[in-house]
Design an enzyme around this catalytic site. Structure first.
Site, mmCIF file in Angstrom:
data_model
loop_
_atom_site.group_PDB
_atom_site.id
_atom_site.type_symbol
_atom_site.label_atom_id
_atom_site.label_comp_id
_atom_site.label_asym_id
_atom_site.label_seq_id
_atom_site.Cartn_x
_atom_site.Cartn_y
_atom_site.Cartn_z
ATOM 1 N N HIS A 19 -8.717 7.610 -1.223
ATOM 2 C CA HIS A 19 -7.588 7.185 -0.405
ATOM 3 C C HIS A 19 -6.362 6.956 -1.298
ATOM 4 C CE1 HIS A 19 -6.190 4.178 2.966
ATOM 5 N NE2 HIS A 19 -5.220 4.968 2.560
ATOM 6 N N HIS A 21 0.856 -1.193 0.000
ATOM 7 C CA HIS A 21 0.000 0.000 0.000
ATOM 8 C C HIS A 21 0.887 1.235 0.000
ATOM 9 C CE1 HIS A 21 -3.093 2.855 0.877
ATOM 10 N NE2 HIS A 21 -2.673 3.082 2.106
ATOM 11 N N ASP A 44 0.747 -4.752 -20.268
ATOM 12 C CA ASP A 44 1.753 -5.744 -19.861
ATOM 13 C C ASP A 44 1.514 -6.238 -18.426
ATOM 14 O OD1 ASP A 44 3.279 -5.895 -22.173
ATOM 15 O OD2 ASP A 44 4.631 -4.272 -21.575
ATOM 16 N N HIS A 102 0.820 5.790 -1.011
ATOM 17 C CA HIS A 102 0.048 6.952 -1.440
ATOM 18 C C HIS A 102 0.803 7.608 -2.592
ATOM 19 C CE1 HIS A 102 -2.395 7.547 2.560
ATOM 20 N NE2 HIS A 102 -2.383 6.306 2.145
ATOM 21 N N TYR A 138 7.642 -13.665 -22.972
ATOM 22 C CA TYR A 138 8.541 -12.581 -22.599
ATOM 23 C C TYR A 138 9.643 -13.065 -21.664
ATOM 24 C CZ TYR A 138 9.998 -7.985 -20.989
ATOM 25 O OH TYR A 138 10.721 -6.868 -20.673
HETATM 26 ZN ZN LIG Z 1 -3.228 4.759 3.164
#
Ligand SMILES: [Zn+2]
Length: 231
Positions: free
Chosen positions: A171, A95, A120, A97, A229
């Site tokens: 978010h 995660h 891709d 930002h 690939y």
């Molecule tokens: Zn966050």
């Protein structure tokens, strides 16, 4: 030390996010799972990246109960554990930002597949969840964040490994992969794809994006039984 190798992989994934400019200060987190043991390794909450060592990683079970670790786990733990419970094919969650992917999330917009870089890695638009309700925000917020992702993928029958990322409305993105290295890699590529999509839509807002045949051609060149690939 319990899960030493996984701790190292998760630490390296966290550091990769910093190295690629995806996180500011202590924003962002990566985790990985040992499916045989049913244990998750996640970054501790609020520790500077340059101080992180494998020993600081926190080990929990699939419901967030701490099994090993002296530090508090990342505050996003409940989103990570829900994704692991509901997406059994994934091995790691990241995660951030990061600026451009987060801009799409804040606008409440999916990232459309506009070119082959996207194709891709992501076999279709990277979706954006509906906004969380006031009830969800006031309740088990971190769990509800994961639920918004899981519900979107299940309702739209999206394979989480075919589109290894989702934007949470208002978010930021959550990404995943078969292991910590791939999850971090997907987060870095997502940010690049989001930046290119932003630029493309700025130049031409009605851009049609890639055709189905170009999406197929590029996605299946790198994924699935007929992938060609690499070496
Ligand atoms: Zn966050």
């Amino acid at each position: 030390m319990l899960l030493k190798e996984l701790r190292t992989q998760v630490l390296e994934a966290n550091l990769e996010l910093v190295k690629r400019g995806l996180v500011l200060y202590t924003f962002g987190n990566a985790s990985g799972i040992d499916r045989d043991k049913g244990l998750v390794v996640i970054k501790p909450s609020g520790v500077d990246y340059d101080e992180l060592i494998p020993e600081f990683m926190v080990v929990t079970d699939l419901h967030g109960k701490i099994i090993d670790g002296k530090l508090k786990p990342s505050s996003d733990l409940d989103t990570h554990t829900l994704l692991y419970r509901e997406f059994p094919s994934i091995g790691a969650v990241v995660h951030t930002h990061s600026e451009f992917a987060t801009s799409f999330a804040q606008a409440g917009l999916a990232i459309p597949p506009l070119g082959t870089t996207h194709a891709d890695y992501f076999y279709g638009p990277v979706p954006c969840t509906p906004p969380l309700t006031d009830e969800a925000i006031g309740g088990r917020y971190v769990h509800e964040t994961g639920l918004a992702i899981v519900n979107y993928f299940q309702q739209n029958k999206i394979d989480p490994l075919a589109i290894p990322a989702c934007l949470v409305n208002g978010h930021a993105p959550f990404c995943w992969g078969k292991d910590a290295h791939h999850a971090a890699h997907n987060a870095v590529v997502l940010e690049a794809v989001a930046k290119m999509a932003y630029n493309t839509l700025t130049l031409r807002s009605e851009c049609a994006g890639v055709s189905q045949s170009l999406l197929d051609r590029h996605y299946f060149r790198k994924h699935g039984a007929k992938a060609t690939y690499g070496q």
